[in-house]
Every structure is written in C-alpha cells, then in structure tokens.
Design a protein around this motif. Sequence first.
Motif, PDB file in Angstrom:
ATOM      1  N   GLU A 149      -0.108  14.886  -5.343  1.00  0.00           N
ATOM      2  CA  GLU A 149       0.484  15.052  -5.759  1.00  0.00           C
ATOM      3  C   GLU A 149       1.248  13.880  -6.641  1.00  0.00           C
ATOM      4  OE1 GLU A 149       3.772  17.366  -6.846  1.00  0.00           O
ATOM      5  OE2 GLU A 149       1.965  19.008  -6.759  1.00  0.00           O
ATOM      6  N   HIS A 150       0.647  12.626  -6.249  1.00  0.00           N
ATOM      7  CA  HIS A 150       0.769  11.601  -6.834  1.00  0.00           C
ATOM      8  C   HIS A 150       0.286  11.827  -8.191  1.00  0.00           C
ATOM      9  CE1 HIS A 150       0.464   6.830  -6.825  1.00  0.00           C
ATOM     10  NE2 HIS A 150      -0.611   6.818  -7.701  1.00  0.00           N
ATOM     11  N   PHE A 151      -0.970  11.656  -7.715  1.00  0.00           N
ATOM     12  CA  PHE A 151      -1.979  12.075  -9.299  1.00  0.00           C
ATOM     13  C   PHE A 151      -1.362  12.728 -10.102  1.00  0.00           C
ATOM     14  CE2 PHE A 151      -5.205   9.862  -6.388  1.00  0.00           C
ATOM     15  CZ  PHE A 151      -5.351   8.754  -7.543  1.00  0.00           C
ATOM     16  N   ARG A 152      -1.119  14.260  -9.796  1.00  0.00           N
ATOM     17  CA  ARG A 152      -0.879  15.061 -10.630  1.00  0.00           C
ATOM     18  C   ARG A 152       0.689  14.244 -11.816  1.00  0.00           C
ATOM     19  NH1 ARG A 152       3.766  18.228 -10.835  1.00  0.00           N
ATOM     20  NH2 ARG A 152       3.174  20.414 -12.345  1.00  0.00           N
ATOM     21  N   ALA A 196       0.951  -1.083   0.241  1.00  0.00           N
ATOM     22  CA  ALA A 196      -0.145   0.470  -0.174  1.00  0.00           C
ATOM     23  C   ALA A 196       1.034   1.552  -0.080  1.00  0.00           C
ATOM     24  CB  ALA A 196      -1.058  -0.104   1.117  1.00  0.00           C
ATOM     25  N   PRO A 197       0.115   2.242  -0.517  1.00  0.00           N
ATOM     26  CA  PRO A 197       1.320   3.483   0.039  1.00  0.00           C
ATOM     27  C   PRO A 197       1.488   4.440   1.165  1.00  0.00           C
ATOM     28  CG  PRO A 197      -0.877   3.800  -2.628  1.00  0.00           C
ATOM     29  CD  PRO A 197      -0.907   2.156  -1.852  1.00  0.00           C
ATOM     30  N   MET A 249      -9.479  15.335  -4.780  1.00  0.00           N
ATOM     31  CA  MET A 249     -10.328  14.823  -6.318  1.00  0.00           C
ATOM     32  C   MET A 249     -10.262  16.929  -6.710  1.00  0.00           C
ATOM     33  SD  MET A 249      -9.803  11.826  -6.529  1.00  0.00           S
ATOM     34  CE  MET A 249     -10.555  11.301  -7.989  1.00  0.00           C
ATOM     35  N   ALA A 250     -10.779  17.506  -5.208  1.00  0.00           N
ATOM     36  CA  ALA A 250     -11.172  19.053  -5.392  1.00  0.00           C
ATOM     37  C   ALA A 250     -10.365  19.697  -5.626  1.00  0.00           C
ATOM     38  CB  ALA A 250     -12.280  19.441  -4.525  1.00  0.00           C
ATOM     39  N   THR A 251      -9.095  19.487  -5.373  1.00  0.00           N
ATOM     40  CA  THR A 251      -7.897  19.608  -5.549  1.00  0.00           C
ATOM     41  C   THR A 251      -7.018  19.528  -6.996  1.00  0.00           C
ATOM     42  OG1 THR A 251      -7.133  20.010  -3.341  1.00  0.00           O
ATOM     43  CG2 THR A 251      -5.854  20.382  -4.692  1.00  0.00           C
ATOM     44  N   LEU A 252      -7.299  18.256  -7.296  1.00  0.00           N
ATOM     45  CA  LEU A 252      -7.172  17.941  -8.997  1.00  0.00           C
ATOM     46  C   LEU A 252      -8.198  18.925  -9.815  1.00  0.00           C
ATOM     47  CD1 LEU A 252      -6.421  14.251  -8.054  1.00  0.00           C
ATOM     48  CD2 LEU A 252      -4.677  16.182  -8.996  1.00  0.00           C
TER      49      LEU A 252
END
Length: 245
Positions: free
Chosen positions: A16-19, A2-3, A54-57
Amino acid sequence: MAPQIERTPPYMQVVEHFRKQIVDGALAEGDRLPSVRQVAEEWGLAHATASKVMATLRGDGLIESVPGVGTVVRGRVHRGAADRALRMLTTGKIYAPGEYAVIKSAGLTPAPAHIAEALGIEEGDVAARRERVTHDETGPVSASISWFTAATAEAAPAILVPERIPGGTPSAIEAATGRRTHVVDERKSVDTATAEQAESLGIEVGSPVLVGLNTYRDADGEPIEVGESVAGPGRWFYNRYEVTG
C-alpha cells in the motif's frame, strides 16, 4: 526515521505504501523502486516477504522489471475520483505531478435525468456544468464533466469560469460553503467512445473506454458534486479494499 509496521499484514502495508506513491504520482512512470534487498532492510522484513511485496505490485501491473535498469513504475495509470479526492484532502492538490487539466467549458445548463437524480434536483433544472480534459506527459489521460446545483455555483462562482481552480472544485466549494467531501461513490462501466470523447482523448471513435459516474458527498451524505469521466484503452484503474471480520 524508519517506516513503522502496523497491525496490517506487513507485506500488504508495504504494498500500500508503494501503491499510494504510484497512484498519487510521487513515483512516476519509469521511476526506479528499491531492490528486494533494500525493501527488506528498510522495512525490517524477511527477504521472502519483501519478494512478495514486489510480486504483488508486479501482479497488479504497477511495476515491471527492465533488464539493466531494475524495477520501475509502469505507465498509464488512471486515477479515479476517490484517489483524486483523497489527494486533494491530504495535499491540497487534486492532480499528480506531471498532470494538468484543460478546461473546455463551464456554465449553466439544464440537467439531464441521470445527473438530476444524482444531484437531488428535478430533471431540466438549471445546473452548473464544467468540462475538462486531464493530460500528462503521454497525452490525454481522461475527459470529465463535473455537475453542481445552481445554488452551489452561486456560492462558488469560480466553477462557472473556464479556468483551472487551484486545488480543484472541491477546495473552492469547501472555501465558499464549508462543505467538505467525506465520501466518494464511484460507479464504473465499459462503453465505446463517442465522437466527442474520441476527440478529447485522441482515440478512434468506437474505441473501448472506461466510463465512470462519481458522486462526492458531505458529512450528511448530501451530494456536493457529480462527475462523469471517461478514460481510453490501456489505462489501468486501481482500487484495493481490506475485508475484515
């Protein structure tokens, strides 16, 4: 495995992971992201914290909600010099999946004043000039010109050949000289497209464009490469800085 959550605020680490996956191209336009519930479970977050991720992305324009599909990656991301350098240093590949470069020209030419100053040579001194257009599935993404000193071109003659270099010019220069990029200085501004830029990007002359002047430096702060870039309208350039203290 797991992360793992580190000392950065949990939601920002996940952002940052998804970005990074989106900017690197590991997540491409239209790819689905996990649901809020899945993010909460995978990262061990509260539902409200996962919603904030999700809101930030979404606020950064990186993702969007599509009815009947879910949350997906938005397109038209412009990857800057620092992003490409980091990708090259960590993966050995300078372009994201689905991207490719067309080399328009390569050779020696007198350096204009602003390039000579950035390279640390005299105006009019001979420098190596390498021009390319980067494409993805949607068409031209950006046009760029890379400049190098004549000494660098002599040590790494591949940069004078109008063909793609696996891993990009930084890899070729490091292999030939041992000089590795440690710092990338990026300067950005807004301008209007010249006839040559418009032709390369498939846009109208006079369209708004994002232009950049980028300097790749070695561990001693000496310039390795100076790049001029231009991207057309509708392309988002992303950067995030952590402020400490």
